[in-house]
Write a protein that holds these residues in place. Structure first.
Motif, PDB file in Angstrom:
ATOM      1  N   LEU A   1       0.835  -1.202   0.000  1.00  0.00           N
ATOM      2  CA  LEU A   1       0.000   0.000   0.000  1.00  0.00           C
ATOM      3  C   LEU A   1       0.871   1.255   0.000  1.00  0.00           C
ATOM      4  N   LYS A   2       1.847   1.294   0.877  1.00  0.00           N
ATOM      5  CA  LYS A   2       2.752   2.449   0.958  1.00  0.00           C
ATOM      6  C   LYS A   2       3.525   2.636  -0.346  1.00  0.00           C
ATOM      7  N   SER A   3       3.932   1.538  -0.927  1.00  0.00           N
ATOM      8  CA  SER A   3       4.697   1.595  -2.176  1.00  0.00           C
ATOM      9  C   SER A   3       3.866   2.190  -3.311  1.00  0.00           C
ATOM     10  N   CYS A   4       2.595   1.782  -3.398  1.00  0.00           N
ATOM     11  CA  CYS A   4       1.697   2.319  -4.431  1.00  0.00           C
ATOM     12  C   CYS A   4       1.461   3.811  -4.228  1.00  0.00           C
ATOM     13  N   LEU A   5       1.220   4.199  -2.973  1.00  0.00           N
ATOM     14  CA  LEU A   5       0.964   5.610  -2.677  1.00  0.00           C
ATOM     15  C   LEU A   5       2.196   6.468  -2.956  1.00  0.00           C
ATOM     16  N   ALA A   6       3.369   5.968  -2.577  1.00  0.00           N
ATOM     17  CA  ALA A   6       4.609   6.713  -2.807  1.00  0.00           C
ATOM     18  C   ALA A   6       4.853   6.903  -4.297  1.00  0.00           C
ATOM     19  N   LEU A   7       4.502   5.889  -5.091  1.00  0.00           N
ATOM     20  CA  LEU A   7       4.673   5.980  -6.542  1.00  0.00           C
ATOM     21  C   LEU A   7       3.749   7.052  -7.126  1.00  0.00           C
ATOM     22  N   ILE A   8       2.488   7.050  -6.689  1.00  0.00           N
ATOM     23  CA  ILE A   8       1.545   8.064  -7.178  1.00  0.00           C
ATOM     24  C   ILE A   8       2.036   9.460  -6.802  1.00  0.00           C
ATOM     25  N   LYS A   9       2.465   9.611  -5.571  1.00  0.00           N
ATOM     26  CA  LYS A   9       2.974  10.904  -5.085  1.00  0.00           C
ATOM     27  C   LYS A   9       4.190  11.345  -5.907  1.00  0.00           C
ATOM     28  N   GLN A  10       5.062  10.392  -6.230  1.00  0.00           N
ATOM     29  CA  GLN A  10       6.294  10.709  -6.964  1.00  0.00           C
ATOM     30  C   GLN A  10       6.016  11.232  -8.374  1.00  0.00           C
ATOM     31  N   TYR A  11       5.053  10.628  -9.066  1.00  0.00           N
ATOM     32  CA  TYR A  11       4.847  10.962 -10.468  1.00  0.00           C
ATOM     33  C   TYR A  11       3.723  11.971 -10.718  1.00  0.00           C
ATOM     34  N   SER A  12       2.870  12.176  -9.735  1.00  0.00           N
ATOM     35  CA  SER A  12       1.760  13.109  -9.931  1.00  0.00           C
ATOM     36  C   SER A  12       2.224  14.558  -9.911  1.00  0.00           C
ATOM     37  N   LYS A  13       1.655  15.347 -10.816  1.00  0.00           N
ATOM     38  CA  LYS A  13       1.907  16.788 -10.842  1.00  0.00           C
ATOM     39  C   LYS A  13       0.710  17.564 -10.293  1.00  0.00           C
ATOM     40  N   LYS A  14      -0.237  16.828  -9.719  1.00  0.00           N
ATOM     41  CA  LYS A  14      -1.447  17.454  -9.196  1.00  0.00           C
ATOM     42  C   LYS A  14      -1.206  18.067  -7.825  1.00  0.00           C
ATOM     43  N   GLN A  15      -2.177  18.892  -7.400  1.00  0.00           N
ATOM     44  CA  GLN A  15      -2.003  19.615  -6.134  1.00  0.00           C
ATOM     45  C   GLN A  15      -2.140  18.718  -4.909  1.00  0.00           C
ATOM     46  N   SER A  16      -2.833  17.594  -5.060  1.00  0.00           N
ATOM     47  CA  SER A  16      -2.969  16.718  -3.891  1.00  0.00           C
ATOM     48  C   SER A  16      -2.931  15.256  -4.284  1.00  0.00           C
ATOM     49  N   THR A  17      -2.403  14.457  -3.362  1.00  0.00           N
ATOM     50  CA  THR A  17      -2.460  12.999  -3.450  1.00  0.00           C
ATOM     51  C   THR A  17      -3.153  12.525  -2.184  1.00  0.00           C
ATOM     52  N   SER A  18      -4.188  11.721  -2.341  1.00  0.00           N
ATOM     53  CA  SER A  18      -4.944  11.268  -1.174  1.00  0.00           C
ATOM     54  C   SER A  18      -5.267   9.787  -1.314  1.00  0.00           C
ATOM     55  N   VAL A  19      -5.836   9.222  -0.250  1.00  0.00           N
ATOM     56  CA  VAL A  19      -6.189   7.806  -0.264  1.00  0.00           C
ATOM     57  C   VAL A  19      -7.497   7.609   0.483  1.00  0.00           C
ATOM     58  N   LYS A  20      -8.314   6.678  -0.001  1.00  0.00           N
ATOM     59  CA  LYS A  20      -9.554   6.312   0.694  1.00  0.00           C
ATOM     60  C   LYS A  20      -9.415   4.870   1.169  1.00  0.00           C
ATOM     61  N   ILE A  21      -9.602   4.663   2.469  1.00  0.00           N
ATOM     62  CA  ILE A  21      -9.412   3.351   3.067  1.00  0.00           C
ATOM     63  C   ILE A  21     -10.657   2.952   3.874  1.00  0.00           C
ATOM     64  N   ARG A  22     -10.595   1.757   4.438  1.00  0.00           N
ATOM     65  CA  ARG A  22     -11.560   1.308   5.436  1.00  0.00           C
ATOM     66  C   ARG A  22     -10.822   1.066   6.751  1.00  0.00           C
ATOM     67  N   LEU A  23     -11.549   0.609   7.752  1.00  0.00           N
ATOM     68  CA  LEU A  23     -10.952   0.412   9.083  1.00  0.00           C
ATOM     69  C   LEU A  23      -9.957  -0.744   9.107  1.00  0.00           C
ATOM     70  N   GLY A  24     -10.009  -1.567   8.093  1.00  0.00           N
ATOM     71  CA  GLY A  24      -9.147  -2.739   7.994  1.00  0.00           C
ATOM     72  C   GLY A  24      -9.763  -3.670   6.978  1.00  0.00           C
ATOM     73  N   PHE A  25      -9.145  -4.828   6.781  1.00  0.00           N
ATOM     74  CA  PHE A  25      -9.724  -5.773   5.826  1.00  0.00           C
ATOM     75  C   PHE A  25     -10.752  -6.665   6.523  1.00  0.00           C
ATOM     76  N   ASP A  26     -10.307  -7.575   7.377  1.00  0.00           N
ATOM     77  CA  ASP A  26     -11.264  -8.409   8.116  1.00  0.00           C
ATOM     78  C   ASP A  26     -11.211  -8.158   9.616  1.00  0.00           C
ATOM     79  N   ARG A  27     -10.410  -7.163  10.007  1.00  0.00           N
ATOM     80  CA  ARG A  27     -10.345  -6.729  11.405  1.00  0.00           C
ATOM     81  C   ARG A  27     -10.019  -5.238  11.428  1.00  0.00           C
TER      82      ARG A  27
END
Length: 306
Positions: A119-145
């Motif tokens: 997850l961190k690796s994917c987010l860091a990649l988006i942040k690295q290559y994006s030229k947009k004003q914001s990078t954000s993420v939408k999550i849940r409380l967990g997968f099965d816990r």
């Protein structure tokens, strides 16, 4: 770009609902930030016409965030580079909350909550290559816990500008009560802005703000059939029946303009929600379902909501 000191209200991304016509309606009625429907990074990279059309926005949408999903790093990178070419997009949101099986099977959406390094690796990649004003993420409380503090910290470490949290685990889908205590815990664990999501409506919006200490609220299902909910939350007023009719007809026209012939059939699911609570709603739905003519449908809608 997003003034979190003003406690903004976000429209949640909802597949099949938050297209350009719907977003234009909520933007007219108090939504501060609009987010596109979830867009597959694979579909974006292979540039299907349908996917590129999903990127279009209304001139009122500012800021406008596009949400993408996926986990293949090379494809994600290409998707971000494609989005960079669209100047009207203000930010990129990464979907790590979708609990649908076909998304999880691709190791996308909430599946990534099971592997925080990935997850961190994917987010860091988006942040690295994006030229947009914001990078954000939408999550849940967990997968099965519930392990939302751990997940929220991982997202913060990856460099996102803010985080949206749906107050259920992926396993819960949309059942059970939203856990606002868990949102509160997540807020205490991070320094970046947090957007609370899940079962938020006119009646509980103020209480959710107070209890969770969230910086913003994100409203999804409660806005379907009630796109004026953002106005009602901000102003503490209900919308008149006359204005509701105007909004519904405006939405109908916008659907026809944007989706052409498909607009009529696509709008019927909205009409089912709009008509709830009205007298003779069942017979109206039967009549509208039978109609495949624009003029006839317009008249049915106008008469019913009058």
């Amino acid at each position: 770009m997003i003034d979190f000191s003003q406690k903004p209200l976000f429209l949640a991304p909802m597949a099949g609902f938050t297209d350009l016509p719907f977003r234009s309606v909520v933007k007219n009625f108090g939504a501060d930030v609009t987010v596109s429907e979830m867009i597959s990074s694979n579909a974006l990279v292979y540039e299907s016409k349908k996917t590129l059309k999903m990127l279009e926005k209304d001139e009122l949408e500012k800021p406008y965030i596009v949400q993408i999903a996926g986990s293949n790093k090379e494809v994600l990178k290409k998707a971000v580079l494609i989005l960079n070419d669209f100047d009207f997009i203000d930010g990129i949101d990464f979907n790590c909350g979708c609990p649908v099986k076909k998304v999880i099977k691709q190791n996308a959406g909430s599946s990534l909550l099971r592997d925080l390094d990935e997850l961190k690796s994917c987010l860091a990649l988006i942040k690295q290559y994006s030229k947009k004003q914001s990078t954000s993420v939408k999550i849940r409380l967990g997968f099965d816990r519930e392990n939302v503090q751990e997940i929220a910290k991982a997202c913060e470490q990856a460099g996102v500008d803010y985080i949206s949290i749906h107050a259920r685990t992926a396993k819960q889908m949309y059942s059970g009560k939203a856990d606002y205590d868990a949102i509160k815990k997540a807020k205490q664990a991070i320094k970046i802005p947090l957007v609370a999501n899940g079962d938020i409506n006119v009646e509980n919006a103020d209480e959710v703000f107070k209890h969770t200490k969230a910086d913003a609220l994100m409203i999804g299902r409660a806005s379907v059939g009630r796109p004026w909910i953002f106005y009602e939350i901000k102003n503490g007023k209900t919308v008149s029946k006359e204005l509701k009719k105007e909004i519904i007809l405006f939405h109908f026209e916008a659907m026809m303009k944007h989706h052409s012939k498909l607009g009529l059939s696509m709008f019927k699911k909205h009409l089912h929600e709009y008509s709830k609570g009205y007298e003779n709603a069942a017979s109206f739905r039967q009549n509208i379902n039978k109609s495949d003519d624009y003029n006839e449908s317009f008249k049915l809608i106008e008469d019913f909501f009058s």
